[in-house]
Write a protein that holds these residues in place. Structure first.
Motif, PDB file in Angstrom:
ATOM      1  N   SER A  35       0.847  -1.188   0.000  1.00  0.00           N
ATOM      2  CA  SER A  35       0.000   0.000   0.000  1.00  0.00           C
ATOM      3  C   SER A  35       0.883   1.238   0.000  1.00  0.00           C
ATOM      4  O   SER A  35       1.963   1.242   0.603  1.00  0.00           O
ATOM      5  CB  SER A  35      -0.913   0.021   1.230  1.00  0.00           C
ATOM      6  OG  SER A  35      -1.811  -1.066   1.223  1.00  0.00           O
ATOM      7  N   ASP A  67      -4.000  -0.810  -5.028  1.00  0.00           N
ATOM      8  CA  ASP A  67      -4.906   0.036  -5.806  1.00  0.00           C
ATOM      9  C   ASP A  67      -4.114   0.929  -6.747  1.00  0.00           C
ATOM     10  O   ASP A  67      -2.886   0.975  -6.696  1.00  0.00           O
ATOM     11  CB  ASP A  67      -5.785   0.892  -4.873  1.00  0.00           C
ATOM     12  CG  ASP A  67      -4.984   1.596  -3.787  1.00  0.00           C
ATOM     13  OD1 ASP A  67      -3.757   1.793  -3.976  1.00  0.00           O
ATOM     14  OD2 ASP A  67      -5.556   1.949  -2.746  1.00  0.00           O
ATOM     15  N   GLU A  68      -4.845   1.648  -7.609  1.00  0.00           N
ATOM     16  CA  GLU A  68      -4.206   2.555  -8.552  1.00  0.00           C
ATOM     17  C   GLU A  68      -5.191   3.654  -8.956  1.00  0.00           C
ATOM     18  O   GLU A  68      -6.400   3.423  -9.057  1.00  0.00           O
ATOM     19  CB  GLU A  68      -3.720   1.808  -9.792  1.00  0.00           C
ATOM     20  CG  GLU A  68      -2.973   2.656 -10.802  1.00  0.00           C
ATOM     21  CD  GLU A  68      -1.746   3.341 -10.213  1.00  0.00           C
ATOM     22  OE1 GLU A  68      -1.943   4.375  -9.530  1.00  0.00           O
ATOM     23  OE2 GLU A  68      -0.614   2.869 -10.440  1.00  0.00           O
ATOM     24  N   CYS A 113     -10.030  -4.565 -14.200  1.00  0.00           N
ATOM     25  CA  CYS A 113     -10.330  -5.113 -12.873  1.00  0.00           C
ATOM     26  C   CYS A 113     -10.290  -6.632 -12.898  1.00  0.00           C
ATOM     27  O   CYS A 113      -9.727  -7.273 -11.998  1.00  0.00           O
ATOM     28  CB  CYS A 113     -11.711  -4.636 -12.404  1.00  0.00           C
ATOM     29  SG  CYS A 113     -11.804  -2.895 -11.972  1.00  0.00           S
ATOM     30  N   GLY A 140      -7.616   0.883   0.868  1.00  0.00           N
ATOM     31  CA  GLY A 140      -7.444   1.130  -0.549  1.00  0.00           C
ATOM     32  C   GLY A 140      -8.353   2.279  -0.938  1.00  0.00           C
ATOM     33  O   GLY A 140      -8.440   3.299  -0.254  1.00  0.00           O
ATOM     34  N   PHE A 141      -9.086   2.109  -2.039  1.00  0.00           N
ATOM     35  CA  PHE A 141     -10.083   3.105  -2.432  1.00  0.00           C
ATOM     36  C   PHE A 141     -11.498   2.666  -2.049  1.00  0.00           C
ATOM     37  O   PHE A 141     -12.474   3.190  -2.585  1.00  0.00           O
ATOM     38  CB  PHE A 141     -10.001   3.362  -3.941  1.00  0.00           C
ATOM     39  CG  PHE A 141      -8.887   4.299  -4.324  1.00  0.00           C
ATOM     40  CD1 PHE A 141      -8.934   5.642  -3.995  1.00  0.00           C
ATOM     41  CD2 PHE A 141      -7.782   3.827  -5.026  1.00  0.00           C
ATOM     42  CE1 PHE A 141      -7.910   6.497  -4.350  1.00  0.00           C
ATOM     43  CE2 PHE A 141      -6.750   4.681  -5.386  1.00  0.00           C
ATOM     44  CZ  PHE A 141      -6.815   6.027  -5.052  1.00  0.00           C
ATOM     45  N   ASN A 142     -11.608   1.724  -1.128  1.00  0.00           N
ATOM     46  CA  ASN A 142     -12.921   1.307  -0.633  1.00  0.00           C
ATOM     47  C   ASN A 142     -13.366   2.292   0.440  1.00  0.00           C
ATOM     48  O   ASN A 142     -12.968   2.194   1.602  1.00  0.00           O
ATOM     49  CB  ASN A 142     -12.848  -0.114  -0.072  1.00  0.00           C
ATOM     50  CG  ASN A 142     -12.508  -1.143  -1.128  1.00  0.00           C
ATOM     51  OD1 ASN A 142     -13.297  -1.410  -2.023  1.00  0.00           O
ATOM     52  ND2 ASN A 142     -11.309  -1.712  -1.044  1.00  0.00           N
ATOM     53  N   THR A 152     -12.836  -6.525  -6.963  1.00  0.00           N
ATOM     54  CA  THR A 152     -12.043  -5.498  -7.634  1.00  0.00           C
ATOM     55  C   THR A 152     -12.930  -4.596  -8.493  1.00  0.00           C
ATOM     56  O   THR A 152     -13.695  -5.068  -9.322  1.00  0.00           O
ATOM     57  CB  THR A 152     -10.964  -6.155  -8.501  1.00  0.00           C
ATOM     58  OG1 THR A 152     -10.245  -7.096  -7.708  1.00  0.00           O
ATOM     59  CG2 THR A 152     -10.004  -5.114  -9.030  1.00  0.00           C
ATOM     60  N   GLY A 179     -10.400   5.324  -8.449  1.00  0.00           N
ATOM     61  CA  GLY A 179      -9.399   4.450  -7.874  1.00  0.00           C
ATOM     62  C   GLY A 179      -9.738   2.998  -8.129  1.00  0.00           C
ATOM     63  O   GLY A 179     -10.729   2.478  -7.613  1.00  0.00           O
ATOM     64  N   THR A 181      -9.325  -0.593  -7.303  1.00  0.00           N
ATOM     65  CA  THR A 181      -8.885  -1.166  -6.038  1.00  0.00           C
ATOM     66  C   THR A 181      -9.377  -2.591  -5.865  1.00  0.00           C
ATOM     67  O   THR A 181     -10.460  -2.950  -6.361  1.00  0.00           O
ATOM     68  CB  THR A 181      -9.395  -0.302  -4.859  1.00  0.00           C
ATOM     69  OG1 THR A 181      -8.914  -0.826  -3.628  1.00  0.00           O
ATOM     70  CG2 THR A 181     -10.920  -0.245  -4.821  1.00  0.00           C
TER      71      THR A 181
END
Length: 241
Positions: A35, A67-68, A113, A140-142, A152, A179, A181
């Motif tokens: 991360s 994530d990205e 994803c 992440g982006f959650n 994902t 994001g 993720t």
């Protein structure tokens, strides 16, 4: 649920680094999730320093990013790909085939994803996932409200982060940032998780994560249910638990 408390930042970064190195020494074929962020940066640098002084075999280890950011150039300094390469991956001389992250730009992020998730499944799943803790409990982006059964996907990022990224990348308003993720379900399928959190600014959300109800309103609270999760905290972050 295991809670580990450390006294200072140096000890925190060292212990966090050895969680990753220990997994590699135990399992030379390990699949390890990383991360990005202020909490993990020094951990990455510490791993790199230890590797330079005492090299160990990484030829079969797979690293990936949790994530990205989507729709920014991959060379953007804030892209997870660039941050991980700068902080750790290049220093460890990891081959491209053993570093997995979805692209930052694509015509079909839904397909990206699927590819990302299947690439990890092909490697046998996640052996160790390192997690940071977002200010509101996100993983992440959650973001808060994300269903625990999510896989994902591309999440909408919070407004403050989006505004900063748009300014830094000169991304116009008509291009949607997000994001990509791993979902919470994917995270919970990791065989081992280490969540790292430090600093007084994280104290309230650490308490909510560990002592509050398990709720999608605080995504990190779901980690209370994981059978092999360690919470590595410094004294400031743990002051209210």
């Amino acid at each position: 649920m295991k809670i580990t408390l450390v006294n200072d930042e140096n000890e925190f970064d060292t212990q966090a680094a050895w969680r990753v190195i220990g997994e590699i020494l135990h399992n030379p074929w390990a699949v390890i999730g990383l991360s990005t962020g202020r909490t993990t940066k020094n951990m990455h640098l510490r791993i790199a320093r230890i590797f330079q002084e005492y090299p160990f075999d990484l030829s079969n280890v797979t690293f990936f990013g949790l994530d990205e950011i989507t729709n920014v150039p991959r060379e953007y300094a804030g892209a997870c790909y660039t941050m991980l390469r700068t902080e750790l991956i290049d220093a460890l001389r990891i081959e491209d085939r053993n570093f997995i992250l979805p692209p930052t730009q694509s015509d079909n992020f839904d397909q990206e994803c699927i590819r990302f998730q299947k690439a990890l499944e092909y490697r046998g799943g996640i052996d160790l996932q390192i997690l940071g803790l977002g200010w509101n409990g996100h993983l992440g982006f959650n973001q808060p409200g994300t269903p625990f059964e999510s896989e994902t996907w591309v999440s909408q990022m919070d407004e403050v982060l989006e505004a900063r990224i748009r300014q830094e990348t000169q991304t116009p308003p008509d291009i949607q940032l997000g994001g990509l993720t791993l979902g919470i379900k994917n995270i919970m399928q990791a065989r081992k998780i280490v969540l790292v959190a430090k600093g007084e600014s994280k104290a309230e959300i650490v308490r909510a994560m560990l002592r509050g109800p398990v709720t999608p309103d605080i995504p990190a609270s779901v980690l209370q249910l994981h059978p092999n999760c360690e919470f590595l905290l410094d004294a400031a972050a743990a002051q209210y638990i």
